[in-house]
Enzyme design. Structure first.
Site, short mmCIF file in Angstrom:
data_model
loop_
_atom_site.label_atom_id
_atom_site.label_comp_id
_atom_site.label_asym_id
_atom_site.label_seq_id
_atom_site.Cartn_x
_atom_site.Cartn_y
_atom_site.Cartn_z
N ASP A 34 0.80 -1.22 0.00
CA ASP A 34 0.00 0.00 0.00
C ASP A 34 0.84 1.27 0.00
O ASP A 34 2.02 1.25 0.26
CB ASP A 34 -0.82 0.05 1.28
CG ASP A 34 -2.10 -0.75 1.15
OD1 ASP A 34 -2.43 -1.12 0.03
OD2 ASP A 34 -2.73 -0.99 2.19
N LYS A 71 -2.63 3.32 -5.30
CA LYS A 71 -3.13 4.49 -6.03
C LYS A 71 -4.41 5.01 -5.41
O LYS A 71 -5.35 4.26 -5.16
CB LYS A 71 -3.42 4.11 -7.48
CG LYS A 71 -2.17 3.90 -8.26
CD LYS A 71 -2.01 4.91 -9.38
CE LYS A 71 -0.59 4.91 -9.89
NZ LYS A 71 -0.19 3.55 -10.33
N MET A 81 -8.39 8.81 9.04
CA MET A 81 -9.03 9.26 7.79
C MET A 81 -10.07 10.34 8.08
O MET A 81 -11.13 10.38 7.45
CB MET A 81 -9.71 8.06 7.08
CG MET A 81 -8.73 6.97 6.73
SD MET A 81 -9.53 5.54 5.98
CE MET A 81 -10.17 4.69 7.41
N1 SAH Z 1 -4.18 0.09 9.13
C1 SAH Z 1 -3.71 1.41 9.38
C2 SAH Z 1 -4.80 2.45 9.11
C3 SAH Z 1 -5.28 2.47 7.70
S1 SAH Z 1 -6.47 3.71 7.38
C4 SAH Z 1 -3.18 1.52 10.81
O1 SAH Z 1 -3.34 0.60 11.58
O2 SAH Z 1 -2.55 2.51 11.11
C5 SAH Z 1 -5.44 5.02 6.82
C6 SAH Z 1 -5.46 6.15 7.82
O3 SAH Z 1 -4.63 5.83 8.91
C7 SAH Z 1 -4.90 7.46 7.31
O4 SAH Z 1 -5.85 8.21 6.61
C8 SAH Z 1 -4.50 8.15 8.60
O5 SAH Z 1 -5.60 8.69 9.26
C9 SAH Z 1 -4.02 6.98 9.42
N2 SAH Z 1 -2.57 6.78 9.31
C10 SAH Z 1 -1.92 5.68 8.88
N3 SAH Z 1 -0.59 5.87 8.97
C11 SAH Z 1 -0.41 7.10 9.44
C12 SAH Z 1 0.75 7.87 9.76
N4 SAH Z 1 1.98 7.40 9.58
N5 SAH Z 1 0.55 9.12 10.24
C13 SAH Z 1 -0.67 9.60 10.45
N6 SAH Z 1 -1.79 8.93 10.16
C14 SAH Z 1 -1.66 7.69 9.68
#
Ligand code: SAH
Length: 507
Positions: free
Chosen positions: A36, A58, A172
């Site tokens: 991803d 994407k 998100m």
């Molecule tokens: N599975 C992921 C989340 C996926 S949804 C997890 O456990 O972290 C994607 C959202 O996660 C993004 O829109 C943001 O809100 C958050 N996110 C993921 N990585 C991030 C990062 N390094 N910094 C800030 N927000 C992050």
């Protein structure tokens, strides 16, 4: 038929080190890695040669279709009997549709496993100095998606969420921030509640912006806050000034381009990332062992009794020893031969093979080392002094010249070819155009020459980036090619280069 296996692996929130050991093992054994947008690309370097990479990150308006396609790709690959790694940012089951992907595998009878990861909703906050729970502030936490469904509604019980005393983290949520804050306040959450946005958590672009719930929407506009960001609501936010260790690191936010071979890079990468900086590794040099080099070396070693072996680079050391091992050479036969080394990185490489250098030049030049060898020979005790010099095919001739002038017999053996690695060109240009690079490190003259050659007409792209050289010869090459040198390392070592950068940053 073998149906293959799929591992749904959490890559962690961004920092290279925040993947699990099991996740890293999976990457190393993968035939195919489907990854991803939020996955740290450096992790992919742990894949085996020949591993196929499929990027499915994407951003697409047609997200539903894209997800179907992802599921299909995973299932098809596994059906071909391959080991497939579905590598996802954070934890695979936290809003990553990991559950849906696993269901598809189950339905199709494909063997799968899940490797949990550090989710950004907890780990990302930690890097911003925000503990998700704390006895004084929050004894529970909620992780909520701020991503609306197709009909623009958020399936959230605002009533109970607004009354929740614990920490609330939205993922998100930036696109819907106005709605989110309005709903929380209108359902009774104190408008003065501290909130924070943590963008790009755990990587060099991390940014933490704090405000109050009532100001959150304006704050996003004012500060230009963009995805990926966490939106965190609750008293724990107030701890970030004290506990925000990551953004306090001395090289935090600094970017360093590294131009040497991948293997050596990792040492530089580790040191820079420990200090909070980010490296972009672009090996400008392609190194290949010469054919049958092990046999050639053994012939030489058996043809005469050398008094010295001179090694002038980390690569020479590795290629020399590894090829002798490959040919079954008995290292006891090297007993009594003095080993001469240039710089601490070369010496460290020599020590890894169980040998201690007898002579070490602190300068990065073969000339200096040659002088030291002559001096050693001059001190007597050698019946017929002779030097074996296993080196790169483009190593300078100065070693031979100095030995001839001292009437010492020297056998040079070219161990490897050293050519320009044009394959990195696209990646290099993309990084130079997209990223704001602060430093470029050069650890040999070839790295300078090759980088310039790869850039061709685009060499202007590196003009304003600070150039860091490992020693005087490399510095001279930088100047000869028309650039200004900004920093020269005191000693020919990675540590010394890193401290030179650190000094420059701290000022
Ligand atoms: N599975 C992921 C989340 C996926 S949804 C997890 O456990 O972290 C994607 C959202 O996660 C993004 O829109 C943001 O809100 C958050 N996110 C993921 N990585 C991030 C990062 N390094 N910094 C800030 N927000 C992050």
């Amino acid at each position: 038929m073998n149906k293959g296996k799929v591992y749904l692996v959490g890559a962690g929130p961004g920092d290279y080190g925040l993947i699990t050991l099991k996740g890293l093992d999976c990457i190393a054994k993968a035939d195919i890695i489907i990854y991803d947008r939020l996955v740290n690309r450096d992790l992919l370097k742990n894949a085996k040669p020949g591993c196929e990479f499929i990027y499915v990150g994407k951003k697409s308006s047609n997200h539903i279709m894209a997800q179907d396609k992802i599921n299909e790709t995973i299932a098809e690959s596994a059906a071909m009997g391959k080991v497939v790694i579905r590598l996802k940012g954070g934890d695979p089951y936290v809003f990553g549709r990991g559950g849906e992907e696993a269901e598809v595998l189950y339905d199709q009878g494909i063997d799968f496993e899940v490797v949990p990861g550090v989710t950004s909703s907890i780990g990302g906050l930690a890097y911003a100095g925000i503990p998700v729970t704390h006895r004084d502030f929050a004894s529970s936490f909620h992780v909520v998606t701020g991503h609306a469904k197709k009909d623009d509604s958020l399936d959230i019980n605002w009533e109970s969420l607004a009354r929740e005393k614990g920490t609330v983290v939205f993922l998100m949520g930036i696109g819907n921030i106005k709605h989110i804050t309005k709903m929380l306040v209108s359902h009774g959450r104190d408008p003065k509640t501290p909130v924070a946005f943590v963008s790009n958590a755990t990587n060099y672009r991390q940014r933490t912006v704090k405000t109050s719930l009532e100001d959150a929407y304006d704050c996003v506009q004012r500060e230009g806050i963009k995805a990926p960001s966490l939106f965190v609501v609750g008293g724990v936010v107030s701890l970030s000034d004290k506990l925000g260790f990551y953004e306090r690191k001395p090289l935090f936010g600094k970017t360093v381009m590294v131009t040497r071979t991948r293997k050596k890079n990792s040492e530089l990468r580790q040191k820079i990332s420990e200090l909070g900086g980010k490296t972009f590794e672009l090996p400008t040099i392609d190194i290949q062992d010469k054919k049958d080099i092990g046999k050639t070396l053994i012939e030489r070693l058996e043809s005469k009794r050398y008094s010295h072996i001179a090694l002038t680079s980390h690569n020479s050391v590795d290629i020399f020893f590894k090829n002798l091992v490959k040919e079954g050479y008995d290292f006891r036969k090297l007993a009594g031969i003095k080993i001469a080394s240039v710089g601490s990185a070369t010496s460290r490489a020599i020590r890894r093979y169980g040998f201690l250098p007898d002579i070490e030049s602190s300068q990065s030049t073969g000339q200096d080392l040659a002088g030291l060898i002559l001096k050693d020979i001059g001190s007597g005790g050698f019946v017929s002094p002779s030097v074996l010099f296993p080196c790169s095919e483009i190593a300078s001739r100065v070693m031979e010249e100095v030995m001839v002038s001292g009437q010492v017999d020297l056998d040079r053996v070219d161990l490897y070819t050293n050519t320009v690695n044009m394959a990195i060109k696209d990646e290099l240009l993309e990084i130079l155009k997209k990223e704001d690079i602060d430093y470029i490190t050069f650890t040999s003259s070839s790295t300078v020459k090759y980088l310039v050659e790869i850039l061709g007409d685009d060499k202007g792209l590196i003009r304003d980036i600070k150039k860091v050289s490992i020693g005087s010869i490399t510095s001279q090459t930088i100047r000869d090619l028309g650039f200004e040198l900004d920093i020269e390392s005191d000693q020919a070592s990675i540590d010394s280069m890193v401290s030179a950068i650190l000094d420059d940053v701290i000022g």
